[in-house]
Design a protein around this motif. Sequence first.
Motif, PDB file in Angstrom:
ATOM      1  N   ALA A  12      12.756 -24.216 -15.868  1.00  0.00           N
ATOM      2  CA  ALA A  12      12.384 -23.889 -14.506  1.00  0.00           C
ATOM      3  C   ALA A  12      13.555 -24.132 -13.571  1.00  0.00           C
ATOM      4  CB  ALA A  12      11.184 -24.713 -14.084  1.00  0.00           C
ATOM      5  N   THR A  17      21.629 -27.217 -13.390  1.00  0.00           N
ATOM      6  CA  THR A  17      21.030 -28.204 -14.279  1.00  0.00           C
ATOM      7  C   THR A  17      21.264 -27.830 -15.729  1.00  0.00           C
ATOM      8  OG1 THR A  17      19.213 -27.715 -12.801  1.00  0.00           O
ATOM      9  CG2 THR A  17      19.053 -29.728 -14.104  1.00  0.00           C
ATOM     10  N   GLY A  20      24.492 -29.009 -16.643  1.00  0.00           N
ATOM     11  CA  GLY A  20      24.442 -30.473 -16.707  1.00  0.00           C
ATOM     12  C   GLY A  20      23.847 -30.966 -18.004  1.00  0.00           C
ATOM     13  N   THR A  21      22.722 -30.373 -18.425  1.00  0.00           N
ATOM     14  CA  THR A  21      22.106 -30.814 -19.681  1.00  0.00           C
ATOM     15  C   THR A  21      23.007 -30.474 -20.861  1.00  0.00           C
ATOM     16  OG1 THR A  21      20.819 -28.777 -19.693  1.00  0.00           O
ATOM     17  CG2 THR A  21      19.675 -30.756 -18.993  1.00  0.00           C
ATOM     18  N   ALA A  24      25.816 -33.058 -20.964  1.00  0.00           N
ATOM     19  CA  ALA A  24      25.265 -34.336 -21.426  1.00  0.00           C
ATOM     20  C   ALA A  24      24.990 -34.275 -22.925  1.00  0.00           C
ATOM     21  CB  ALA A  24      23.983 -34.665 -20.654  1.00  0.00           C
ATOM     22  N   ALA A  25      24.457 -33.133 -23.375  1.00  0.00           N
ATOM     23  CA  ALA A  25      24.138 -32.989 -24.803  1.00  0.00           C
ATOM     24  C   ALA A  25      25.405 -32.992 -25.645  1.00  0.00           C
ATOM     25  CB  ALA A  25      23.333 -31.706 -25.035  1.00  0.00           C
ATOM     26  N   ALA A  27      28.198 -34.618 -24.955  1.00  0.00           N
ATOM     27  CA  ALA A  27      28.646 -36.014 -25.040  1.00  0.00           C
ATOM     28  C   ALA A  27      27.807 -36.768 -26.075  1.00  0.00           C
ATOM     29  CB  ALA A  27      28.523 -36.680 -23.670  1.00  0.00           C
ATOM     30  N   SER A  28      26.505 -36.535 -26.034  1.00  0.00           N
ATOM     31  CA  SER A  28      25.597 -37.202 -26.960  1.00  0.00           C
ATOM     32  C   SER A  28      25.887 -36.806 -28.413  1.00  0.00           C
ATOM     33  CB  SER A  28      24.156 -36.828 -26.588  1.00  0.00           C
ATOM     34  OG  SER A  28      23.257 -37.237 -27.570  1.00  0.00           O
ATOM     35  N   ALA A 116      14.404 -36.245 -26.014  1.00  0.00           N
ATOM     36  CA  ALA A 116      15.394 -36.604 -24.996  1.00  0.00           C
ATOM     37  C   ALA A 116      15.954 -35.358 -24.310  1.00  0.00           C
ATOM     38  CB  ALA A 116      16.529 -37.414 -25.615  1.00  0.00           C
ATOM     39  N   THR A 117      16.108 -34.276 -25.062  1.00  0.00           N
ATOM     40  CA  THR A 117      16.589 -33.012 -24.506  1.00  0.00           C
ATOM     41  C   THR A 117      15.635 -31.903 -24.941  1.00  0.00           C
ATOM     42  OG1 THR A 117      18.842 -33.849 -24.812  1.00  0.00           O
ATOM     43  CG2 THR A 117      18.622 -31.528 -24.247  1.00  0.00           C
ATOM     44  N   PRO A 118      14.602 -31.636 -24.138  1.00  0.00           N
ATOM     45  CA  PRO A 118      13.586 -30.680 -24.571  1.00  0.00           C
ATOM     46  C   PRO A 118      14.095 -29.239 -24.661  1.00  0.00           C
ATOM     47  CG  PRO A 118      12.790 -32.040 -22.744  1.00  0.00           C
ATOM     48  CD  PRO A 118      14.253 -32.282 -22.865  1.00  0.00           C
ATOM     49  N   ARG A 119      15.252 -28.935 -24.007  1.00  0.00           N
ATOM     50  CA  ARG A 119      15.809 -27.588 -24.160  1.00  0.00           C
ATOM     51  C   ARG A 119      16.500 -27.536 -25.506  1.00  0.00           C
ATOM     52  NH1 ARG A 119      18.086 -25.838 -18.586  1.00  0.00           N
ATOM     53  NH2 ARG A 119      16.777 -27.038 -17.186  1.00  0.00           N
ATOM     54  N   ARG A 120      15.783 -27.049 -26.488  1.00  0.00           N
ATOM     55  CA  ARG A 120      16.299 -27.137 -27.859  1.00  0.00           C
ATOM     56  C   ARG A 120      17.522 -26.269 -28.063  1.00  0.00           C
ATOM     57  NH1 ARG A 120      10.686 -27.026 -31.259  1.00  0.00           N
ATOM     58  NH2 ARG A 120       9.699 -28.733 -30.123  1.00  0.00           N
TER      59      ARG A 120
ATOM     60  N   ASP B  67      10.124 -28.736 -19.189  1.00  0.00           N
ATOM     61  CA  ASP B  67      10.830 -28.327 -17.974  1.00  0.00           C
ATOM     62  C   ASP B  67      11.559 -29.482 -17.302  1.00  0.00           C
ATOM     63  OD1 ASP B  67      10.109 -25.697 -18.222  1.00  0.00           O
ATOM     64  OD2 ASP B  67       8.240 -25.945 -17.114  1.00  0.00           O
ATOM     65  N   PHE B  70      16.116 -34.127 -17.752  1.00  0.00           N
ATOM     66  CA  PHE B  70      16.478 -35.430 -18.329  1.00  0.00           C
ATOM     67  C   PHE B  70      15.223 -36.301 -18.412  1.00  0.00           C
ATOM     68  CE2 PHE B  70      20.476 -34.068 -16.156  1.00  0.00           C
ATOM     69  CZ  PHE B  70      21.198 -33.830 -17.312  1.00  0.00           C
ATOM     70  N   PRO B  71      14.361 -36.023 -19.370  1.00  0.00           N
ATOM     71  CA  PRO B  71      13.011 -36.620 -19.368  1.00  0.00           C
ATOM     72  C   PRO B  71      12.963 -38.125 -19.630  1.00  0.00           C
ATOM     73  CG  PRO B  71      13.335 -35.308 -21.336  1.00  0.00           C
ATOM     74  CD  PRO B  71      14.532 -35.080 -20.477  1.00  0.00           C
ATOM     75  N   LEU B  72      14.050 -38.700 -20.185  1.00  0.00           N
ATOM     76  CA  LEU B  72      13.957 -40.139 -20.489  1.00  0.00           C
ATOM     77  C   LEU B  72      13.775 -40.974 -19.226  1.00  0.00           C
ATOM     78  CD1 LEU B  72      16.593 -40.703 -23.323  1.00  0.00           C
ATOM     79  CD2 LEU B  72      14.201 -40.050 -23.497  1.00  0.00           C
ATOM     80  N   SER B  96      24.010 -42.478 -27.776  1.00  0.00           N
ATOM     81  CA  SER B  96      23.877 -41.018 -27.835  1.00  0.00           C
ATOM     82  C   SER B  96      22.660 -40.559 -27.025  1.00  0.00           C
ATOM     83  CB  SER B  96      23.793 -40.540 -29.288  1.00  0.00           C
ATOM     84  OG  SER B  96      22.544 -40.845 -29.851  1.00  0.00           O
ATOM     85  N   GLN B  99      23.588 -40.893 -23.282  1.00  0.00           N
ATOM     86  CA  GLN B  99      24.481 -39.828 -22.821  1.00  0.00           C
ATOM     87  C   GLN B  99      23.729 -38.514 -22.618  1.00  0.00           C
ATOM     88  OE1 GLN B  99      27.252 -40.264 -26.063  1.00  0.00           O
ATOM     89  NE2 GLN B  99      28.850 -41.026 -24.702  1.00  0.00           N
ATOM     90  N   SER B 100      22.748 -38.250 -23.481  1.00  0.00           N
ATOM     91  CA  SER B 100      22.021 -36.984 -23.367  1.00  0.00           C
ATOM     92  C   SER B 100      21.226 -36.917 -22.068  1.00  0.00           C
ATOM     93  CB  SER B 100      21.094 -36.787 -24.572  1.00  0.00           C
ATOM     94  OG  SER B 100      19.993 -37.656 -24.482  1.00  0.00           O
ATOM     95  N   ASN B 101      20.945 -38.068 -21.458  1.00  0.00           N
ATOM     96  CA  ASN B 101      20.172 -38.099 -20.217  1.00  0.00           C
ATOM     97  C   ASN B 101      20.945 -38.729 -19.067  1.00  0.00           C
ATOM     98  OD1 ASN B 101      16.779 -37.639 -20.317  1.00  0.00           O
ATOM     99  ND2 ASN B 101      17.950 -37.478 -22.210  1.00  0.00           N
ATOM    100  N   ARG B 102      22.276 -38.766 -19.193  1.00  0.00           N
ATOM    101  CA  ARG B 102      23.148 -39.304 -18.144  1.00  0.00           C
ATOM    102  C   ARG B 102      22.770 -40.727 -17.742  1.00  0.00           C
ATOM    103  NH1 ARG B 102      23.383 -34.362 -13.868  1.00  0.00           N
ATOM    104  NH2 ARG B 102      25.071 -33.181 -14.767  1.00  0.00           N
TER     105      ARG B 102
END
Lengths: 276, 308
Positions: A12, A17, A20-21, A24-25, A27-28, A116-120, B67, B70-72, B96, B99-102
Amino acid sequence: MTAVIVNEPRSAAGPETARGTYRAAVASEWTKLRSVRSTVWSLVVTIAITVGLGALLCAAVVARWDRLDPIERLRFDATGRSLAGIFLAQLAIGVLGVLVIGSEYTTGSIRTTFAATPRRKTVVAAKATVLAAVAFVVGAIGCFAAFGIGQVILQGKHVGVSLGDTNVLRAVFGGAIYLTAVALIGFSLATIIRRTPGAIAALFAIVLVLPILSNALPSPWDNNVAKLLPATAGESLFSTRAAPDILTATHAVIVLAVWVVATFAVALISVSRRDS
Amino acid sequence: MIRAEGLTKRYGSTLAVDHLDFEIQPGVVTGFLGPNGAGKTTTMRMILGLDAPTAGTVTVNGRSYVDIPFPLHEVGALLEAKALHPSRSAYNHLLSLAQSNRISRQRVDVVIDMVGLADVAGRPVGKYSLGMGQRLGIAAALLGDPPILMFDEPVNGLDPEGILWIRNLLKSLALEGRTIFLSSHLMSEMAQTADELLVVGRGRLIAADSVANVVGSGQGTVRVETPHLDELAAILRARGATVTYVDNALEVHGLDARTVGDAAFENRIVVHELVRQRESLEDAYFRLTDASVDFHAAALPELAGDRR
């Protein structure tokens, strides 16, 4: 890859964003990749085989050189021979590609990742980015080292070439590109199959078994089919020889790209459609 | 707040979750009770966007979980504690995720300290015990300092010390005003920690109420001890009670303690003990889920007697 993320249908939020995700992903995923032993081993083995087997094959040629007939000597590809360890090393880097996501399906930690990252698709794109970068760097290190050591050995019979010679630099980078492609194909297969052993079997079938099967086809089908396989494309990419039976470098890159993009596209579709 | 509307999940011919409607209120500990296979884990997976509902919706703070970029920061969840790469260290696992959620590295150290894993955070998690794995899973859930926490069977397989630790942790997290949604099949745990209950069986909602109301909805029993068991049992049955023998006493359903005492006195029967027994959460749970247990342990009356 960016386009895929921006077009993420379920999100959405805006493209800001999405980037951004993705960052972040990445880096993870880099933390995940560097923090398991199997990664280090796969990479060490990839370099060791590329360099070691290349050196061995070059030494074998040097030992036989005086007994080779003139045509064999004429057709000898010093670059391709020093990089021939790639045929075995591709299995190590391919297994790393499989493990990058296969191990998450095996352990169940893929659910932690997706929670943690729902956008697969972002997760899959980030994993592929990190894998491709690591595979290319390691592949390049292996190929340059194998080339350098191989040429030193071949120089014993004064048949070595240098990086400045025609097509040599292209061939050495071509080896790194091929190793990267195999890693990515393995990764996509594991994303689709979701089992490490199955994905390894599928990858080995594509890079090892299909070339043998295509050889069994009647001429000219054997050559036509072989030209569409990643292994054949890779071989023409890391040799400097030009002949009608092998692909040009441009065609080889296109064949590899089609394999990588097609399997990756199926992986993206599959990961977003299924429960995890 | 977590809200489910007509939430349904079908696997082939099995209806794992069947039109669940519920709201999990903020700042409250909600227990999710149900026999194995009742659909608790599936429901939690659908909340987290891991499984897609066959029908219906579930939202977290008004939007679908998938949607949330960064859900954590909004929901922390512990589903399977040992679903980890065995050769990765706890620190790198948490890093890890952070990082995925800043989330900052400092926060990683904070949660490692909170769950008491500081000394072993550098070790590969494959060498962890079940209790340490559970602590790591809770550290991961707390990473984003989320207002909502979800735990699937958090005390499963833990030793008494670990259970006590989790119980105290849940209490302190609840005191901080967090929403806690936890599933368990351990009634004593639920009775101690939960304020509200969602009881499910065979994928359907059986009850959604406060613990007090669920427990109070059933009748209590009266336990009476006497040397003249048969005599008193006959008298009480004549007055309409259901009487069962438990050890050297009678358990009386359908009469209150005063009526039982009066009846014994009128018939000059000595009573050594007369106790009013409130229904336990366990009793209430079995009463509610009795019809919906998938696999009854048939013909084990002595076990049934041990329920209380």
